[in-house]
Design a protein around this motif. Structure first.
Motif, PDB file in Angstrom:
ATOM      1  N   PRO A 115       7.461   9.227  -8.353  1.00 14.62           N
ATOM      2  CA  PRO A 115       7.980   7.895  -8.696  1.00 14.62           C
ATOM      3  C   PRO A 115       9.305   7.894  -9.438  1.00 14.62           C
ATOM      4  O   PRO A 115      10.003   6.890  -9.451  1.00 14.62           O
ATOM      5  CB  PRO A 115       6.877   7.294  -9.560  1.00 14.62           C
ATOM      6  CG  PRO A 115       6.073   8.449 -10.030  1.00 14.62           C
ATOM      7  CD  PRO A 115       6.214   9.533  -9.017  1.00 14.62           C
ATOM      8  N   GLU A 116       9.701   9.015 -10.033  1.00 17.19           N
ATOM      9  CA  GLU A 116      10.961   9.055 -10.776  1.00 17.19           C
ATOM     10  C   GLU A 116      12.162   9.355  -9.883  1.00 17.19           C
ATOM     11  O   GLU A 116      13.294   9.377 -10.342  1.00 17.19           O
ATOM     12  CB  GLU A 116      10.881  10.092 -11.908  1.00 17.19           C
ATOM     13  CG  GLU A 116      10.787  11.535 -11.451  1.00 17.19           C
ATOM     14  CD  GLU A 116       9.419  11.951 -10.901  1.00 17.19           C
ATOM     15  OE1 GLU A 116       9.365  13.038 -10.305  1.00 17.19           O
ATOM     16  OE2 GLU A 116       8.434  11.220 -11.034  1.00 17.19           O
ATOM     17  N   PHE A 141       6.384   4.922  16.809  1.00 23.05           N
ATOM     18  CA  PHE A 141       5.782   5.803  17.812  1.00 23.05           C
ATOM     19  C   PHE A 141       6.572   7.095  18.023  1.00 23.05           C
ATOM     20  O   PHE A 141       6.006   8.184  18.041  1.00 23.05           O
ATOM     21  CB  PHE A 141       5.617   5.066  19.146  1.00 23.05           C
ATOM     22  CG  PHE A 141       5.108   5.955  20.245  1.00 23.05           C
ATOM     23  CD1 PHE A 141       3.789   6.340  20.274  1.00 23.05           C
ATOM     24  CD2 PHE A 141       5.966   6.403  21.228  1.00 23.05           C
ATOM     25  CE1 PHE A 141       3.316   7.179  21.277  1.00 23.05           C
ATOM     26  CE2 PHE A 141       5.508   7.240  22.234  1.00 23.05           C
ATOM     27  CZ  PHE A 141       4.182   7.625  22.261  1.00 23.05           C
ATOM     28  N   ALA A 142       7.879   7.004  18.179  1.00 19.40           N
ATOM     29  CA  ALA A 142       8.695   8.188  18.462  1.00 19.40           C
ATOM     30  C   ALA A 142       9.293   8.804  17.196  1.00 19.40           C
ATOM     31  O   ALA A 142      10.105   9.714  17.285  1.00 19.40           O
ATOM     32  CB  ALA A 142       9.802   7.832  19.447  1.00 19.40           C
ATOM     33  N   MET A 143       8.895   8.319  16.027  1.00 20.31           N
ATOM     34  CA  MET A 143       9.440   8.851  14.782  1.00 20.31           C
ATOM     35  C   MET A 143       8.537   9.954  14.240  1.00 20.31           C
ATOM     36  O   MET A 143       7.363  10.037  14.582  1.00 20.31           O
ATOM     37  CB  MET A 143       9.593   7.733  13.753  1.00 20.31           C
ATOM     38  CG  MET A 143      10.637   6.726  14.158  1.00 20.31           C
ATOM     39  SD  MET A 143      10.925   5.539  12.843  1.00 20.31           S
ATOM     40  CE  MET A 143      11.920   4.333  13.705  1.00 20.31           C
ATOM     41  N   GLU A 144       9.107  10.767  13.389  1.00 16.34           N
ATOM     42  CA  GLU A 144       8.411  11.909  12.813  1.00 16.34           C
ATOM     43  C   GLU A 144       8.151  11.659  11.330  1.00 16.34           C
ATOM     44  O   GLU A 144       9.082  11.349  10.580  1.00 16.34           O
ATOM     45  CB  GLU A 144       9.298  13.143  12.988  1.00 16.34           C
ATOM     46  CG  GLU A 144       8.820  14.373  12.295  1.00 16.34           C
ATOM     47  CD  GLU A 144       9.863  15.477  12.356  1.00 16.34           C
ATOM     48  OE1 GLU A 144       9.814  16.342  11.482  1.00 16.34           O
ATOM     49  OE2 GLU A 144      10.722  15.463  13.255  1.00 16.34           O
ATOM     50  N   ALA A 145       6.906  11.777  10.922  1.00 21.75           N
ATOM     51  CA  ALA A 145       6.590  11.639   9.504  1.00 21.75           C
ATOM     52  C   ALA A 145       7.182  12.824   8.748  1.00 21.75           C
ATOM     53  O   ALA A 145       7.104  13.962   9.199  1.00 21.75           O
ATOM     54  CB  ALA A 145       5.087  11.577   9.300  1.00 21.75           C
ATOM     55  N   SER A 146       7.775  12.559   7.605  1.00 22.09           N
ATOM     56  CA  SER A 146       8.462  13.614   6.858  1.00 22.09           C
ATOM     57  C   SER A 146       7.537  14.414   5.955  1.00 22.09           C
ATOM     58  O   SER A 146       7.878  15.514   5.569  1.00 22.09           O
ATOM     59  CB  SER A 146       9.567  13.010   6.002  1.00 22.09           C
ATOM     60  OG  SER A 146       9.004  12.321   4.906  1.00 22.09           O
ATOM     61  N   GLY A 147       6.415  13.836   5.592  1.00 22.99           N
ATOM     62  CA  GLY A 147       5.552  14.484   4.618  1.00 22.99           C
ATOM     63  C   GLY A 147       5.890  14.060   3.191  1.00 22.99           C
ATOM     64  O   GLY A 147       5.151  14.317   2.268  1.00 22.99           O
ATOM     65  N   TRP A 148       7.030  13.406   3.028  1.00 19.25           N
ATOM     66  CA  TRP A 148       7.464  12.905   1.715  1.00 19.25           C
ATOM     67  C   TRP A 148       6.790  11.567   1.456  1.00 19.25           C
ATOM     68  O   TRP A 148       6.870  10.647   2.269  1.00 19.25           O
ATOM     69  CB  TRP A 148       8.974  12.730   1.722  1.00 19.25           C
ATOM     70  CG  TRP A 148       9.559  12.159   0.466  1.00 19.25           C
ATOM     71  CD1 TRP A 148       9.838  10.851   0.232  1.00 19.25           C
ATOM     72  CD2 TRP A 148       9.940  12.863  -0.702  1.00 19.25           C
ATOM     73  NE1 TRP A 148      10.381  10.696  -1.005  1.00 19.25           N
ATOM     74  CE2 TRP A 148      10.443  11.928  -1.613  1.00 19.25           C
ATOM     75  CE3 TRP A 148       9.891  14.202  -1.075  1.00 19.25           C
ATOM     76  CZ2 TRP A 148      10.909  12.283  -2.867  1.00 19.25           C
ATOM     77  CZ3 TRP A 148      10.365  14.550  -2.328  1.00 19.25           C
ATOM     78  CH2 TRP A 148      10.864  13.594  -3.204  1.00 19.25           C
ATOM     79  N   LYS A 149       6.091  11.464   0.323  1.00 17.48           N
ATOM     80  CA  LYS A 149       5.446  10.208  -0.060  1.00 17.48           C
ATOM     81  C   LYS A 149       6.057   9.751  -1.376  1.00 17.48           C
ATOM     82  O   LYS A 149       5.946  10.453  -2.386  1.00 17.48           O
ATOM     83  CB  LYS A 149       3.942  10.391  -0.200  1.00 17.48           C
ATOM     84  CG  LYS A 149       3.275  10.643   1.123  1.00 17.48           C
ATOM     85  CD  LYS A 149       1.775  10.674   0.974  1.00 17.48           C
ATOM     86  CE  LYS A 149       1.141  10.895   2.334  1.00 17.48           C
ATOM     87  NZ  LYS A 149      -0.301  10.960   2.232  1.00 17.48           N
ATOM     88  N   PRO A 150       6.707   8.603  -1.376  1.00 22.00           N
ATOM     89  CA  PRO A 150       7.362   8.118  -2.587  1.00 22.00           C
ATOM     90  C   PRO A 150       6.432   8.021  -3.793  1.00 22.00           C
ATOM     91  O   PRO A 150       6.856   8.246  -4.920  1.00 22.00           O
ATOM     92  CB  PRO A 150       7.882   6.734  -2.183  1.00 22.00           C
ATOM     93  CG  PRO A 150       8.038   6.814  -0.704  1.00 22.00           C
ATOM     94  CD  PRO A 150       6.927   7.721  -0.237  1.00 22.00           C
ATOM     95  N   SER A 151       5.154   7.739  -3.563  1.00 21.36           N
ATOM     96  CA  SER A 151       4.221   7.591  -4.679  1.00 21.36           C
ATOM     97  C   SER A 151       3.977   8.907  -5.410  1.00 21.36           C
ATOM     98  O   SER A 151       3.537   8.915  -6.551  1.00 21.36           O
ATOM     99  CB  SER A 151       2.898   7.027  -4.178  1.00 21.36           C
ATOM    100  OG  SER A 151       2.305   7.932  -3.253  1.00 21.36           O
ATOM    101  N   GLU A 152       4.273  10.038  -4.762  1.00 19.11           N
ATOM    102  CA  GLU A 152       4.062  11.337  -5.396  1.00 19.11           C
ATOM    103  C   GLU A 152       5.217  11.735  -6.317  1.00 19.11           C
ATOM    104  O   GLU A 152       5.108  12.703  -7.058  1.00 19.11           O
ATOM    105  CB  GLU A 152       3.852  12.407  -4.317  1.00 19.11           C
ATOM    106  CG  GLU A 152       2.560  12.190  -3.542  1.00 19.11           C
ATOM    107  CD  GLU A 152       2.383  13.160  -2.400  1.00 19.11           C
ATOM    108  OE1 GLU A 152       3.294  13.985  -2.134  1.00 19.11           O
ATOM    109  OE2 GLU A 152       1.332  13.082  -1.749  1.00 19.11           O
ATOM    110  N   GLY A 205       0.810  -1.208   0.000  1.00 17.54           N
ATOM    111  CA  GLY A 205       0.000   0.000   0.000  1.00 17.54           C
ATOM    112  C   GLY A 205       0.845   1.260   0.000  1.00 17.54           C
ATOM    113  O   GLY A 205       2.012   1.257  -0.371  1.00 17.54           O
ATOM    114  N   GLU A 206       0.234   2.333   0.427  1.00 17.47           N
ATOM    115  CA  GLU A 206       0.922   3.623   0.490  1.00 17.47           C
ATOM    116  C   GLU A 206       2.073   3.581   1.500  1.00 17.47           C
ATOM    117  O   GLU A 206       1.955   3.011   2.567  1.00 17.47           O
ATOM    118  CB  GLU A 206      -0.076   4.702   0.900  1.00 17.47           C
ATOM    119  CG  GLU A 206       0.467   6.086   0.861  1.00 17.47           C
ATOM    120  CD  GLU A 206       0.679   6.631  -0.556  1.00 17.47           C
ATOM    121  OE1 GLU A 206       1.516   7.521  -0.700  1.00 17.47           O
ATOM    122  OE2 GLU A 206       0.011   6.160  -1.487  1.00 17.47           O
ATOM    123  N   ILE A 207       3.174   4.202   1.134  1.00 18.57           N
ATOM    124  CA  ILE A 207       4.369   4.261   1.989  1.00 18.57           C
ATOM    125  C   ILE A 207       4.636   5.719   2.358  1.00 18.57           C
ATOM    126  O   ILE A 207       4.501   6.610   1.525  1.00 18.57           O
ATOM    127  CB  ILE A 207       5.602   3.681   1.257  1.00 18.57           C
ATOM    128  CG1 ILE A 207       5.403   2.209   0.945  1.00 18.57           C
ATOM    129  CG2 ILE A 207       6.879   3.898   2.050  1.00 18.57           C
ATOM    130  CD1 ILE A 207       5.341   1.300   2.144  1.00 18.57           C
TER     131      ILE A 207
END
Length: 89
Positions: A66-67, A53-64, A2-4
């Motif tokens: 793909p190149e 739990f203690a990690m921060e989401a970057s906002g970067w989504k590889p699917s956005e 799914g989404e990563i």
């Protein structure tokens, strides 16, 4: 798969030495699936099995983008090798 999302494992040991207003350094960049049924929420574990739990989401989504690599290029030197191996398969 799914989404990563990309999550940052921060250097908590350095947190006490970081000047006010600055973030602790990124120690490792991981890939994590989103939570089931909640595409805006990071799942509980990275692809290498670490707790998010203690990690921060970057906002970067590889699917956005793909190149490009699955991680932000400025963090290429701290990419988790186990997450990278999973993402490359």
């Amino acid at each position: 798969m799914g989404e990563i999302v990309v999550v940052y494992e921060r250097d908590n040991a350095a947190a006490t030495r970081v000047p006010r207003g600055e973030e602790p350094a990124v120690r490792r960049v991981h890939a994590a699936p989103t939570a089931p049924g909640a595409p805006a929420v990071t799942g509980p574990r990275t692809l290498c099995g670490k707790d998010t739990f203690a990690m921060e989401a970057s906002g970067w989504k590889p699917s956005e983008a793909p190149e490009t690599p699955w991680y932000p290029e400025e963090y290429a030197s701290v990419v988790c090798p186990d997450c990278h191996a999973v993402m490359e398969t």
